[in-house]
Design a protein around this motif. Structure first.
Motif, short mmCIF file in Angstrom:
data_model
loop_
_atom_site.label_atom_id
_atom_site.label_comp_id
_atom_site.label_asym_id
_atom_site.label_seq_id
_atom_site.Cartn_x
_atom_site.Cartn_y
_atom_site.Cartn_z
N PHE B 24 0.83 -1.20 0.00
CA PHE B 24 0.00 0.00 0.00
C PHE B 24 0.87 1.25 0.00
O PHE B 24 0.66 2.17 -0.80
N LEU B 25 1.88 1.26 0.89
CA LEU B 25 2.71 2.45 1.02
C LEU B 25 3.57 2.68 -0.23
O LEU B 25 3.75 3.80 -0.68
N ILE B 81 -8.25 0.34 -12.25
CA ILE B 81 -8.65 1.69 -12.60
C ILE B 81 -8.40 1.97 -14.08
O ILE B 81 -8.71 3.02 -14.58
N ILE B 82 -7.83 1.00 -14.78
CA ILE B 82 -7.61 1.17 -16.21
C ILE B 82 -8.80 0.65 -17.00
O ILE B 82 -9.37 1.34 -17.83
N ASN B 83 -9.19 -0.59 -16.74
CA ASN B 83 -10.28 -1.15 -17.55
C ASN B 83 -11.44 -1.67 -16.70
O ASN B 83 -12.29 -2.41 -17.18
N ASN B 84 -11.45 -1.29 -15.40
CA ASN B 84 -12.56 -1.62 -14.53
C ASN B 84 -12.74 -3.13 -14.30
O ASN B 84 -13.74 -3.54 -13.74
N ALA B 85 -11.79 -3.95 -14.75
CA ALA B 85 -11.92 -5.39 -14.53
C ALA B 85 -11.70 -5.70 -13.06
O ALA B 85 -10.98 -4.99 -12.36
N SER B 86 -12.34 -6.77 -12.57
CA SER B 86 -12.16 -7.17 -11.18
C SER B 86 -10.74 -7.67 -10.97
O SER B 86 -10.27 -8.55 -11.71
N VAL B 87 -10.05 -7.12 -9.99
CA VAL B 87 -8.66 -7.53 -9.71
C VAL B 87 -8.61 -9.01 -9.36
O VAL B 87 -7.74 -9.75 -9.82
N TYR B 277 -3.05 0.93 -9.50
CA TYR B 277 -2.57 0.48 -8.20
C TYR B 277 -3.39 -0.65 -7.56
O TYR B 277 -2.83 -1.50 -6.89
N PRO B 278 -4.72 -0.72 -7.73
CA PRO B 278 -5.41 -1.88 -7.12
C PRO B 278 -4.89 -3.20 -7.69
O PRO B 278 -4.70 -4.18 -6.97
N MET B 279 -4.62 -3.19 -8.99
CA MET B 279 -4.13 -4.40 -9.65
C MET B 279 -2.73 -4.76 -9.12
O MET B 279 -2.44 -5.92 -8.83
N ALA B 280 -1.88 -3.75 -8.99
CA ALA B 280 -0.52 -3.99 -8.50
C ALA B 280 -0.55 -4.53 -7.08
O ALA B 280 0.14 -5.50 -6.75
#
Lengths: 345, 313
Positions: B24-25, B81-87, B277-280
């Protein structure tokens, strides 16, 4: 030093027609980075069936190398030379490794100094004995297991069936040595080599293990080559004694004769180093100095730098092993000691 | 043993928390602004501000982390946040290929590393020993990306193997050729260390007292080496493999990127470069989770290999 050390052949004390083990002129040389290192220098040994021979010497005397040489377990860096090396009528010198393997664990077996490390730490006791059985005998596993438990029971281990399922670290030192003895004797070998089997054990356990080895050996008719540095153990166990010093055999004698009239100054020193062998009030006589570096062996008698009696020839000529009394031979220029020393001014 | 396992799992929870925090950080300090990335080049400041509020990026960092944590606990890793796909979906889809690649890497490098180590230990100081050690030093010191690029160039000029992408499950005829090059590059990470460790521990074990006992029993060379010496030498090797799996996952990130292998590593790299970032975070979480699972497996294997560990708690 390329002269023969022997003038007289020593006859075994009780003249049996067929000795179990005959070793003559056995030398072992290790190839090391600093050059060749002679660990055993032309030693002789005979062992009759059922007899117990103690091999005595300090660390570095070559006694453990001797045991490994007899078992064919020396590393390939060791060069073995012998005039004769026969076991049970078979010549061991030219024996190929696969043939030697059929002898190990069956006709000759060995127990070691450190029962804590001599057992495989990751396998159960019973499985290790079963392995020893099935390496040489084609019998089904359950039958071998029953035999293994029997063997454990014969060594006096309580609850042998349970102990067979234990790992080595779950047993005490004495128990481990019992397990090793059970494993070594499982094929009723003709020769048992015991390399300081009680050194690593508690004093109270030592006596039990010695009794056990003697009783089982007697029961199975096994001859024992008992390697030790402890004269107390020798007194307890041995029929005959061979004393090694710096890779050479310096004296061999029946045990009583060795204790009453040692014929090599080194033996005298060994006995003098043993407190309870002294007469009351007599001072202990430790051997001065230390065992020489095997690469820097003194000329002549290897013991002369530490010998209180050393004279001219001791510093130049290797003393041959001579028979002093029937069954007793010493590699000392001055033997028999009493006469020589009394004749001195 | 159950006590040890419970202890392990408890520790793992804290490790996971740590991973979540660090992940996260790290993304907090990244120069890329996800809101700006979503808004695109033509996005106005007002639009970016709206997106930022929508994503919760305007809240204090600790609050963001608490919100993130509560979502993760509920199994919600968020949307790209790029293609709205579920991570979560993306990662489960990429997990299979990554596991395939890692298995394919281990399936050749572990047995080969062991064999090389055994050979070296038995011929210690000999020519074979030196060759094996040279191979293993090379394996340790040559970076994966270099081997990967070399293999790509080699394959491209000879056209022996496909160099990009995954052709299907690796046990199928279409899939197998695709995995060979990436698995070769990745397996080299394991080969050197395993060979070295096997050589060292086996050399020691061959001189052990209990191995001498086995020989004194009349056991032949194969039984002595494999049944006795290697059995006891196995423990440090297992531990090493557990640790190396971490390096293997790092290597997988590089290998997947070079060979366009659709795994979690490539997912992570793409996510980081696009500021997703959510994906990462999800990808990092997956890799950490995999590492923890492997280490628990190593613990269990170690106890199987060495009974002395079992009596300790």
């Amino acid at each position: 030093m390329k002269h023969s050390p022997r003038e007289t052949m020593i006859a075994p004390q009780t003249a049996r027609p067929e000795p179990l083990l005959v070793v003559r002129g056995l030398s072992v040389t290790f190839a090391t980075d600093q050059g060749p290192l002679k660990a055993l220098d032309a030693v002789d040994l005979t062992l009759a069936p059922g007899e117990t021979l103690a091999v005595v010497g300090e660390s570095g005397s070559g006694k453990s190398v001797l045991s490994l040489a007899l078992m064919g377990l020396l590393p390939p860096t060791a060069k073995i030379e012998a005039d004769a090396l026969t076991f049970d009528g078979r010549d061991l010198t030219g024996l190929r490794e696969p043939d030697f393997r059929t002898l190990r664990g069956t006709a000759m077996s060995m127990i070691f100094q450190e029962p804590a490390t001599a057992l495989n730490p990751v396998r159960r006791i019973g499985d290790q004995i079963v392995e020893a059985i099935r390496l040489h005998e084609d019998i089904p596993a359950p039958k071998a297991r029953a035999r293994a438990i029997e063997a454990l029971a014969a060594t006096g281990i309580p609850a042998p069936a349970e102990r067979a399922g234990a790992f080595p670290h779950q047993l005490s030192g004495g128990m481990r040595q019992r397990a090793l003895i059970a494993m070594a004797l499982v094929h009723r070998p003709r020769l048992l080599i015991a390399d300081e089997p009680t050194t690593a054990l508690d004093v109270t356990v030592q006596a039990q293990i010695l009794d056990l080895i003697r009783d089982l050996a007697r029961e199975t008719g096994t001859a024992t080559l008992f390697i030790t540095h402890d004269m107390g153990v020798v007194a307890e166990m041995a029929d005959r004694v061979s004393v090694f010093y710096a890779g050479r055999l310096v004296e061999t004698a029946p045990a009583p004769a060795l204790f009453s009239s040692p014929e090599h100054p080194y033996t005298v020193g060994l006995l003098g180093s043993m407190p309870q062998m002294n007469a009351r009030g007599a001072p202990m006589l430790p051997i001065r100095g230390t065992v020489p570096d095997p690469r820097l062996m003194p000329p002549g008698c290897h013991f002369h730098p530490r010998c209180p009696f050393a004279a001219g020839a001791c510093r130049t000529d290797r003393p041959a092993l001579r028979e002093i009394r029937p069954g007793q031979a010493s590699a000392c220029h001055l033997a028999p000691l009493i006469e020589t020393l009394e004749a001195r001014p | 043993m159950p006590g040890r396992l419970a202890h392990r799992l408890l520790v793992s929870i804290f490790v996971l928390l740590g991973v979540l925090l660090v992940g996260f950080l790290m993304l907090q300090v990244m120069p890329a602004d996800p809101a700006a990335a979503i808004a695109g080049a033509q996005g106005t400041d007002a639009e970016i501000e709206t997106i930022r509020r929508h994503l919760g990026l305007d809240k204090p960092v600790m609050v963001q982390f608490a919100l993130y944590l509560s979502r993760v606990v509920q199994g919600d890793l968020g949307q790209s946040i790029i293609n709205n796909a579920s991570v979560f979906t993306e990662i489960t889809r990429a997990a299979g290929p990554t596991l395939e690649l890692m298995c394919a890497a281990m399936i050749w490098s572990l047995p080969l590393g062991l064999s090389l180590g055994i050979t070296a230990a038995l011929r210690r100081g000999g020519i074979l020993d030196r060759v094996v050690m040279a191979i293993s030093v090379a394996g340790v010191s040559i970076p994966v990306f270099w081997v990967g690029l070399l293999l790509v160039q080699l394959a491209a000029s000879t056209r022996a193997f496909p160099i990009q992408g995954r052709g299907g499950a690796i046990w199928t005829i279409d899939g197998l050729p695709h995995v060979i090059l990436p698995a070769t590059a990745l397996g080299l990470i394991l080969l050197g260390p395993v060979a070295r460790m096997t050589r060292t521990t086996l050399s020691d074990a061959l001189n052990a007292d209990h191995v001498r006992t086995a020989r004194a029993k009349g056991a032949g060379p194969a039984r002595v080496v494999l049944g006795h010496a290697l059995r006891t030498a196995l423990l440090p090797i297992i531990t090493l493999v557990g640790l190396q799996v971490g390096a293997l996952m790092g290597g997988a990130v590089v290998t997947e990127t070079i060979f366009a292998w659709p795994g979690v590593g490539r997912l992570a790299v793409n996510a980081i470069t696009t500021g997703d970032y959510p994906m990462a975070q999800g990808a990092i979480l997956f890799l950490a989770l995999a590492f923890i699972v492997v280490n628990i497996a190593v613990d269990i294997l170690s106890e199987l290999a060495d009974p002395r560990l079992r009596s300790r708690t």
